[in-house]
Design a protein around this motif. Structure first.
Motif, PDB file in Angstrom:
ATOM      1  N   ILE A  31       1.111  -1.386   0.144  1.00 37.48           N
ATOM      2  CA  ILE A  31       0.498  -0.066  -0.023  1.00 37.48           C
ATOM      3  C   ILE A  31       0.950   1.355   0.032  1.00 37.48           C
ATOM      4  O   ILE A  31       0.624   2.262  -0.974  1.00 37.48           O
TER       5      ILE A  31
ATOM      6  N   VAL B 124       2.243   1.961  -3.667  1.00 39.56           N
ATOM      7  CA  VAL B 124       1.187   2.003  -4.356  1.00 39.56           C
ATOM      8  C   VAL B 124       0.865   3.742  -4.336  1.00 39.56           C
ATOM      9  O   VAL B 124       0.613   4.307  -5.268  1.00 39.56           O
TER      10      VAL B 124
ATOM     11  N   THR C  43      -2.422  -5.060  -7.258  1.00 43.98           N
ATOM     12  CA  THR C  43      -1.877  -4.013  -6.816  1.00 43.98           C
ATOM     13  C   THR C  43      -0.188  -4.037  -7.128  1.00 43.98           C
ATOM     14  O   THR C  43       0.258  -2.812  -7.050  1.00 43.98           O
TER      15      THR C  43
ATOM     16  N   LEU D  25      -0.286  -1.605 -10.016  1.00 39.56           N
ATOM     17  CA  LEU D  25      -0.717  -1.143  -9.506  1.00 39.56           C
ATOM     18  C   LEU D  25       0.859   0.533  -9.141  1.00 39.56           C
ATOM     19  O   LEU D  25       0.962   1.784  -8.677  1.00 39.56           O
TER      20      LEU D  25
END
Length: 457
Positions: free
Chosen positions: A184, A187, A268, A271
């Protein structure tokens, strides 16, 4: 007989099973294929096949494991009709686990090596040629590859030697949570880069024209193949975790959780990769080149790239290590179930074998570099046997075992999969016909396609 350990929490089970499924294919194969076939258009196709093909077989593996309370060493013996020979498959399943680890630990070792190289600032200010040379040096240096392969294998063996709850569950849960947090963070960094929007558009906007250009048939086969292989079904490496489960929850919901996590990581990864590549004008190629040559170029250009690069390779190391731990656990439990070995004996004997058998893959890139079979290196041969043979054929074994009266049978399977609270597996005539007659043909088509692809080369 010592009492079989159980997971201490549902979260532990879901994260470990997902950890087994989440591997390097999610990161270096999925984003590239998605880009090739029109981004979001391919992702849609992939998700449809994931639900149609991957999910039912994951639920079946979990059910066979939980109903038998055994690894693949004894699960078929417990459930098969008297006099039938389904249990013979255990030797092929174990061969699949071993063969997978014979090359996977080498690639996992590369990830760990790159994490340290990034931390040391090896790529700071390096030219693209210099970055490519670092990968070339690593893959031609036998002793360095042996060091990292042995290190990652020993780490996994030490974790497995702690038992299920205190070793495998505790460490893998922490590692998977860290993996998701790191992803996360990466990203957020990638999508806030200048010109990142172009990469996001390329990756996520459905472009059916691009899919038509690349060939709709190719797109369908690649989506099927990716949906199928991403979950590591067919060699009992998911059934083992079903065998540590209680009966509180139905298994369809658990299979969905694992599939969602696996897909989340695959999507992800794109991404992170596409916005970063587009921001720095780098072509997001496929396979090892993407991870070891393309991305270090991107991190080299990025402010604070040394830290971002180290974080990325830490995430990659965790993705590899979670799979290695899960498969090692299956191999270690196999010997305990089949021959009644103690945990210590199984870890020691299998540990020596696993490390010893991983050496040919490294020699195939160095001392035995001239060796090839049908134009394939030792690593490619091992990968082909697992990915194109044992995974699809093993999935077919689990599928037929659960749907036909010659095996465990539909009624026994649906009773087990639906025991407990949560989402139920659809038990109707249409689903049964699909799983008995149509899905086996799709799996066989993927198997045949693997050989056709090899012949076309």
């Amino acid at each position: 007989m010592e009492k079989r350990e159980k997971f201490s929490s549902r979260l532990g089970f879901v994260l470990i099973s997902a950890g087994c499924a989440i591997g390097l294919g999610n990161v270096w194969r999925f984003p590239f294929i998605a880009g090739k076939y029109g981004g979001g258009a391919f992702v849609l196709l992939y998700l449809i096949f994931l639900v149609m093909m991957g999910l039912p077989i994951v639920a079946m593996e979990f059910s066979v494991g939980r109903a038998s309370q055994k690894s693949v060493a004894k699960s078929f013996d417990e459930l098969e009709p008297k006099g039938s020979k389904w249990h013979i498959y255990r030797y092929f399943a174990m061969a699949g686990n071993y063969l997978l680890m014979m090359f996977y630990t080498t690639i996992g070792g590369w990830m760990m090596a790159y994490f340290f190289k990034m931390l040391q600032g090896k790529f700071v200010g390096a030219t693209p040629e210099g970055i490519e040379a670092v990968f070339g040096e690593l893959t031609s240096n036998r002793n360095e590859m042996l060091f990292w392969m042995i290190l990652i294998s020993v780490i996994a063996l030490i974790i497995c030697s702690g038992g299920l709850q205190k070793g495998v569950e505790k460490i893998t849960t922490a590692m998977m949570v860290s993996l998701l947090v790191i992803m996360i963070i990466l990203v957020i960094r990638a999508v806030t880069l200048k010109d990142a929007a172009e990469g996001l558009k390329f990756y996520l906007l459905p472009d059916f024209g691009k899919m038509m250009e690349a060939g709709i048939n190719n797109a369908i086969f690649d989506a099927m193949g990716q949906a199928f292989f991403t979950l590591s079904v067919g060699i009992g490496s998911l059934a083992i975790f079903g065998s540590y489960l209680g009966k509180e929850r139905s298994l369809t919901g658990e299979a969905i959780s694992v599939t969602i996590l696996d897909t989340f990581v695959a999507i992800t990864a794109g991404l992170i990769i596409f916005p970063a590549c587009f921001a720095f004008g780098v072509n997001p190629g496929q396979g090892p080149g993407l991870v070891f040559v393309t991305l270090p170029n991107v991190f080299g250009e990025m402010p604070g790239g040394r830290i971002w690069g180290a974080l990325f390779f830490l995430f990659m190391t965790f993705a590899a290590l979670s799979t290695i731990i899960a498969v090692f656990q299956n191999i270690i439990q196999f010997a305990r179930d089949l021959w009644g070995w103690t945990l210590k004996k199984s870890v020691l004997v299998n540990g020596v074998l696993l490390i010893g058998l991983s050496i040919p893959c490294i020699l195939g890139m160095t001392d035995w570099a001239g060796f090839s079979l049908f134009g394939k290196s030792i690593m490619d041969i091992e990968d082909f046997i697992v990915s194109n043979n044992l995974l699809p054929l093993g999935s077919l074994v689990y599928l037929m075992f659960c749907v036909t009266r010659y095996g465990w049978g539909w009624d026994s399977f649906t009773k087990e999969v639906n025991t407990g609270s949560g989402i139920k597996f659809p038990n109707n005539k249409g689903v049964r016909i699909y799983l008995t007659f149509i899905l086996p043909l799709i799996v066989l088509a993927i198997f045949v396609q693997g050989y056709l692809g090899m012949i076309r080369g």
